[in-house]
Write a protein that holds these residues in place. Structure first.
Motif, PDB file in Angstrom:
ATOM      1  N   GLY A 129      18.297 -69.858 -70.925  1.00 37.20           N
ATOM      2  CA  GLY A 129      18.643 -70.053 -69.523  1.00 37.20           C
ATOM      3  C   GLY A 129      17.484 -70.107 -68.566  1.00 37.20           C
ATOM      4  N   GLY A 130      16.334 -70.598 -69.001  1.00 33.33           N
ATOM      5  CA  GLY A 130      15.218 -70.756 -68.078  1.00 33.33           C
ATOM      6  C   GLY A 130      14.553 -69.464 -67.701  1.00 33.33           C
ATOM      7  N   ARG A 131      14.640 -68.466 -68.584  1.00 36.57           N
ATOM      8  CA  ARG A 131      14.006 -67.177 -68.352  1.00 36.57           C
ATOM      9  C   ARG A 131      13.192 -66.778 -69.583  1.00 36.57           C
ATOM     10  N   ILE A 132      12.261 -65.878 -69.384  1.00 41.94           N
ATOM     11  CA  ILE A 132      11.474 -65.342 -70.490  1.00 41.94           C
ATOM     12  C   ILE A 132      12.348 -64.351 -71.239  1.00 41.94           C
ATOM     13  N   THR A 133      12.493 -64.539 -72.530  1.00 37.43           N
ATOM     14  CA  THR A 133      13.413 -63.701 -73.296  1.00 37.43           C
ATOM     15  C   THR A 133      12.785 -62.379 -73.722  1.00 37.43           C
ATOM     16  N   ASN A 134      11.484 -62.356 -73.903  1.00 41.17           N
ATOM     17  CA  ASN A 134      10.792 -61.141 -74.341  1.00 41.17           C
ATOM     18  C   ASN A 134       9.456 -61.086 -73.615  1.00 41.17           C
ATOM     19  N   THR A 135       9.400 -60.313 -72.540  1.00 43.25           N
ATOM     20  CA  THR A 135       8.212 -60.293 -71.695  1.00 43.25           C
ATOM     21  C   THR A 135       6.998 -59.762 -72.434  1.00 43.25           C
ATOM     22  N   ALA A 136       7.188 -58.747 -73.274  1.00 44.69           N
ATOM     23  CA  ALA A 136       6.060 -58.192 -74.020  1.00 44.69           C
ATOM     24  C   ALA A 136       5.475 -59.234 -74.970  1.00 44.69           C
ATOM     25  N   ALA A 137       6.354 -59.958 -75.668  1.00 48.02           N
ATOM     26  CA  ALA A 137       5.884 -60.994 -76.592  1.00 48.02           C
ATOM     27  C   ALA A 137       5.212 -62.135 -75.832  1.00 48.02           C
ATOM     28  N   TRP A 138       5.747 -62.469 -74.673  1.00 47.08           N
ATOM     29  CA  TRP A 138       5.169 -63.522 -73.825  1.00 47.08           C
ATOM     30  C   TRP A 138       3.754 -63.144 -73.398  1.00 47.08           C
TER      31      TRP A 138
END
Length: 339
Positions: A129-138
């Motif tokens: 949905g146009g969002r980062i799913t895992n901020t730590a992994a990003w």
């Protein structure tokens, strides 16, 4: 090119709260961006994936040397039409993996010949949905990328492609926090996407936290209803706000395999009007752009290729070749670049 996707919003409230609005030290912005004469090299099937990104023409079994050789063969044909920039996708399932060790051959082959490379993060699957799913992994992904390429002046960083799952304020906070966290990604080599599907730069343009950055802008005919040529030009210019001098049109495209004549100034075809308008705004403002796509992308019908693709891919092994699908489309792209 953006596929039709379900907007399944994945909560990131905690991460956004941690991000907040962070002041960013900026550097002077560029006076024009038409040094970016580029194309997107994409996965066949599009870059929204929950797996490693194996872009068109490559194989997951390729070594670094094989990727480099394939990339050089393709870059030779891209350069023949004036390309000096390639926009490549990354995601958290690619960077830091065994495939990443090979995939870097496409980046390194480009920079070695003086090409600019834009590394853009694609959300990890179309259903996010146009969002980062895992901020730590990003953040881990980007730390890896900026550690490797932060000092390479030919490499540019785009924190997220089409952040449409965020409100304008949310996205700008996420992007500002990214810049603060990844300090080796200097602002002058960072492209912040516009709001929505990167299709409106005005809020980002007016946010002083991004004064020293470049801006990433997308514009497709299918985003909107049909318009006249003049209306398209006004529409594009309006959404650039006051920041055309810092903007790169990192995605725009239209059918290249159906025989459309992009040289026809009197055409009533909406795609022709649109491409002519986008490229004229680029030329008027001395803006660069990376056409979507060179190869790869979402296959059209049963054709096996994206009919927006500028090139047809042929050959085998490391002996790969690109053939322009539409000469008038290629010429219009060069017009947009100022050539």
């Amino acid at each position: 090119m953006t596929p039709i996707r379900r907007l399944l919003l994945v909560p990131l409230v905690a991460a956004l709260a941690a991000f907040g609005a962070v002041a960013v030290t900026s550097s002077p912005a560029a006076a024009a961006t038409n040094s970016f004469r580029g194309v997107n090299w994409a996965v066949l099937g599009d870059n929204f994936s929950t797996g490693p990104l194996v872009i068109s023409g490559l194989s997951s079994s390729d070594s670094y040397a094989t990727v480099q050789a394939k990339a050089n063969a393709l870059y030779d044909d891209m350069a023949a039409i004036g390309v000096n920039t390639v926009r490549l996708p990354i995601n958290t399932h690619t960077v830091g993996t065994a495939w990443w060790s090979a995939y870097r051959g496409a980046i390194d082959a480009a920079t070695a010949r003086g090409f600019k490379v834009i590394l853009a993060y694609w959300e990890d699957g179309a259903a996010s949905g146009g969002r980062i799913t895992n901020t730590a992994a990003w953040n881990t992904m980007w730390s890896n990328v900026t550690y490797l390429y932060g000092a390479n002046t030919n490499v540019y960083f785009e924190p997220m492609n089409e952040p449409h799952g965020y409100t304008s304020a949310e996205w700008r906070n996420v992007a500002a926090a990214w810049m603060s966290y990844h300090y080796s990604a200097v602002p002058a080599r960072t492209l912040i996407g516009g709001t929505g599907y990167s299709q409106d730069l005005r809020d980002v343009c007016n946010d002083s936290r991004f004064n020293g950055t470049l801006l990433s802008f997308h514009h497709y005919a299918f985003f909107y209803t049909a318009m006249t040529y003049d209306a398209w030009r006004t529409h594009v210019q309006t959404r650039l706000g006051n920041c055309a001098s810092r903007a790169v049109v990192t995605e725009f495209g239209a059918p290249m395999s159906t025989g459309l004549n992009y040289a026809d100034a009197n055409s009533t075809d909406n795609f022709v009007r649109h491409i002519r308008a986008v490229t004229q705004v680029m030329r008027d403002n001395q803006m660069g752009g990376t056409y979507w796509p060179a190869i790869g992308g979402k296959p059209t019908g049963t054709s096996g290729f994206d009919y927006y693709s500028m090139f047809a891919l042929s050959g085998s092994g490391t002996n790969l070749n690109l053939t322009v699908r539409n000469t008038s489309g290629k010429d219009r792209l060069r017009h947009g670049w100022g050539l």
